[in-house]
Design a protein around this motif. Sequence first.
Motif, PDB file in Angstrom:
ATOM      1  N   UNK A  40     -44.904  58.280  56.904  1.00 57.38           N
ATOM      2  CA  UNK A  40     -45.875  57.417  57.573  1.00 57.38           C
ATOM      3  C   UNK A  40     -46.227  56.157  56.786  1.00 57.38           C
ATOM      4  N   UNK A  41     -46.225  56.266  55.453  1.00 52.23           N
ATOM      5  CA  UNK A  41     -46.691  55.145  54.635  1.00 52.23           C
ATOM      6  C   UNK A  41     -45.650  54.617  53.650  1.00 52.23           C
ATOM      7  N   UNK A  42     -44.450  55.218  53.657  1.00 51.74           N
ATOM      8  CA  UNK A  42     -43.372  54.832  52.726  1.00 51.74           C
ATOM      9  C   UNK A  42     -43.834  54.914  51.273  1.00 51.74           C
ATOM     10  N   UNK A  43     -44.730  55.861  51.023  1.00 48.15           N
ATOM     11  CA  UNK A  43     -45.282  56.052  49.682  1.00 48.15           C
ATOM     12  C   UNK A  43     -44.369  56.959  48.863  1.00 48.15           C
ATOM     13  N   UNK A  44     -44.291  56.687  47.580  1.00 50.10           N
ATOM     14  CA  UNK A  44     -43.414  57.463  46.703  1.00 50.10           C
ATOM     15  C   UNK A  44     -44.154  58.626  46.045  1.00 50.10           C
ATOM     16  N   UNK A  45     -43.376  59.638  45.704  1.00 49.22           N
ATOM     17  CA  UNK A  45     -43.872  60.849  45.053  1.00 49.22           C
ATOM     18  C   UNK A  45     -43.100  61.046  43.756  1.00 49.22           C
ATOM     19  N   UNK A  46     -43.769  61.533  42.726  1.00 52.56           N
ATOM     20  CA  UNK A  46     -43.097  61.880  41.481  1.00 52.56           C
ATOM     21  C   UNK A  46     -42.812  63.379  41.500  1.00 52.56           C
ATOM     22  N   UNK A  47     -41.542  63.734  41.312  1.00 51.73           N
ATOM     23  CA  UNK A  47     -41.124  65.131  41.302  1.00 51.73           C
ATOM     24  C   UNK A  47     -40.488  65.433  39.954  1.00 51.73           C
ATOM     25  N   UNK A  56     -36.299  66.898  34.441  1.00 55.03           N
ATOM     26  CA  UNK A  56     -36.106  65.486  34.790  1.00 55.03           C
ATOM     27  C   UNK A  56     -37.205  65.085  35.753  1.00 55.03           C
ATOM     28  N   UNK A  57     -37.573  63.819  35.705  1.00 60.58           N
ATOM     29  CA  UNK A  57     -38.607  63.274  36.588  1.00 60.58           C
ATOM     30  C   UNK A  57     -38.014  62.140  37.405  1.00 60.58           C
ATOM     31  N   UNK A  58     -38.324  62.152  38.690  1.00 60.92           N
ATOM     32  CA  UNK A  58     -37.825  61.116  39.586  1.00 60.92           C
ATOM     33  C   UNK A  58     -38.975  60.654  40.476  1.00 60.92           C
ATOM     34  N   UNK A  59     -39.010  59.353  40.754  1.00 57.31           N
ATOM     35  CA  UNK A  59     -40.000  58.808  41.676  1.00 57.31           C
ATOM     36  C   UNK A  59     -39.255  58.425  42.947  1.00 57.31           C
ATOM     37  N   UNK A  60     -39.628  59.050  44.059  1.00 55.40           N
ATOM     38  CA  UNK A  60     -38.865  58.888  45.286  1.00 55.40           C
ATOM     39  C   UNK A  60     -39.730  59.126  46.516  1.00 55.40           C
ATOM     40  N   UNK A  61     -39.171  58.840  47.671  1.00 53.86           N
ATOM     41  CA  UNK A  61     -39.819  59.136  48.941  1.00 53.86           C
ATOM     42  C   UNK A  61     -39.302  60.477  49.438  1.00 53.86           C
ATOM     43  N   UNK A  73     -33.896  60.497  49.607  1.00 51.83           N
ATOM     44  CA  UNK A  73     -32.961  59.480  50.082  1.00 51.83           C
ATOM     45  C   UNK A  73     -31.497  59.912  49.929  1.00 51.83           C
ATOM     46  N   UNK A  74     -30.673  59.450  50.855  1.00 53.70           N
ATOM     47  CA  UNK A  74     -29.227  59.712  50.862  1.00 53.70           C
ATOM     48  C   UNK A  74     -28.882  61.183  51.016  1.00 53.70           C
ATOM     49  N   UNK A  75     -29.771  61.959  51.610  1.00 51.00           N
ATOM     50  CA  UNK A  75     -29.481  63.370  51.863  1.00 51.00           C
ATOM     51  C   UNK A  75     -29.489  64.260  50.637  1.00 51.00           C
ATOM     52  N   UNK A  76     -30.021  63.773  49.522  1.00 54.36           N
ATOM     53  CA  UNK A  76     -30.085  64.572  48.291  1.00 54.36           C
ATOM     54  C   UNK A  76     -31.119  65.683  48.479  1.00 54.36           C
ATOM     55  N   UNK A  77     -30.722  66.913  48.147  1.00 57.96           N
ATOM     56  CA  UNK A  77     -31.603  68.072  48.258  1.00 57.96           C
ATOM     57  C   UNK A  77     -31.980  68.585  46.881  1.00 57.96           C
ATOM     58  N   UNK A  78     -33.263  68.871  46.702  1.00 59.54           N
ATOM     59  CA  UNK A  78     -33.747  69.485  45.466  1.00 59.54           C
ATOM     60  C   UNK A  78     -34.323  70.840  45.862  1.00 59.54           C
ATOM     61  N   UNK A  79     -33.793  71.934  45.288  1.00 56.52           N
ATOM     62  CA  UNK A  79     -34.324  73.260  45.623  1.00 56.52           C
ATOM     63  C   UNK A  79     -35.787  73.387  45.207  1.00 56.52           C
ATOM     64  N   UNK A  80     -36.606  73.959  46.085  1.00 56.45           N
ATOM     65  CA  UNK A  80     -38.030  74.116  45.774  1.00 56.45           C
ATOM     66  C   UNK A  80     -38.238  74.974  44.532  1.00 56.45           C
ATOM     67  N   UNK A  81     -37.384  75.975  44.328  1.00 58.62           N
ATOM     68  CA  UNK A  81     -37.552  76.866  43.177  1.00 58.62           C
ATOM     69  C   UNK A  81     -37.263  76.161  41.844  1.00 58.62           C
ATOM     70  N   UNK A  82     -36.739  74.933  41.908  1.00 58.44           N
ATOM     71  CA  UNK A  82     -36.455  74.154  40.697  1.00 58.44           C
ATOM     72  C   UNK A  82     -37.559  73.165  40.361  1.00 58.44           C
ATOM     73  N   UNK A  83     -38.504  72.976  41.289  1.00 61.23           N
ATOM     74  CA  UNK A  83     -39.540  71.968  41.092  1.00 61.23           C
ATOM     75  C   UNK A  83     -40.657  72.513  40.196  1.00 61.23           C
ATOM     76  N   UNK A  84     -40.985  71.733  39.193  1.00 59.36           N
ATOM     77  CA  UNK A  84     -42.007  72.113  38.213  1.00 59.36           C
ATOM     78  C   UNK A  84     -43.355  71.484  38.576  1.00 59.36           C
ATOM     79  N   UNK A  85     -43.314  70.210  39.025  1.00 62.74           N
ATOM     80  CA  UNK A  85     -44.569  69.480  39.255  1.00 62.74           C
ATOM     81  C   UNK A  85     -44.339  68.404  40.326  1.00 62.74           C
ATOM     82  N   UNK A  86     -45.403  68.118  41.091  1.00 65.31           N
ATOM     83  CA  UNK A  86     -45.374  67.085  42.113  1.00 65.31           C
ATOM     84  C   UNK A  86     -46.641  66.259  41.993  1.00 65.31           C
ATOM     85  N   UNK A  87     -46.498  64.937  41.967  1.00 66.09           N
ATOM     86  CA  UNK A  87     -47.650  64.028  41.919  1.00 66.09           C
ATOM     87  C   UNK A  87     -47.426  62.869  42.868  1.00 66.09           C
ATOM     88  N   UNK A  88     -48.524  62.333  43.407  1.00 66.73           N
ATOM     89  CA  UNK A  88     -48.445  61.097  44.219  1.00 66.73           C
ATOM     90  C   UNK A  88     -49.723  60.331  44.098  1.00 66.73           C
TER      91      UNK A  88
END
Length: 88
Positions: A40-47, A56-61, A73-88
């Motif tokens: 809705x807002x094209x806001x980025x998230x840090x994962x 690794x840390x990435x800032x993305x939509x 973006x570009x159909x890249x998938x990150x498994x939820x079980x691999x995510x350590x932290x999410x910020x926005x």
Amino acid sequence: MTVQIIEKERIGEYKIIPAEIDNTTALYGKLRSAQRLGNEFKSKTTIVFQTEDGPKRVETTVWSLTEQYVQIKNGVLIPLKSIIKVDF
């Protein structure tokens, strides 16, 4: 914990592995909010996610979210079980 920042285009260069602790349940609501912000807002998230080379840390939509993956973006998938932290 030292976290290397990478460009979202480089995620494919790393082997993503499960995090020490599966945070899927705890982070799912936050990821749903990140998806809404992205769509809705094209806001980025840090994962922060786990790879064989360490976290690794990435800032993305966040484009979409399933029960097992977050899609960026570009159909890249990150498994939820691999995510350590999410910020926005």
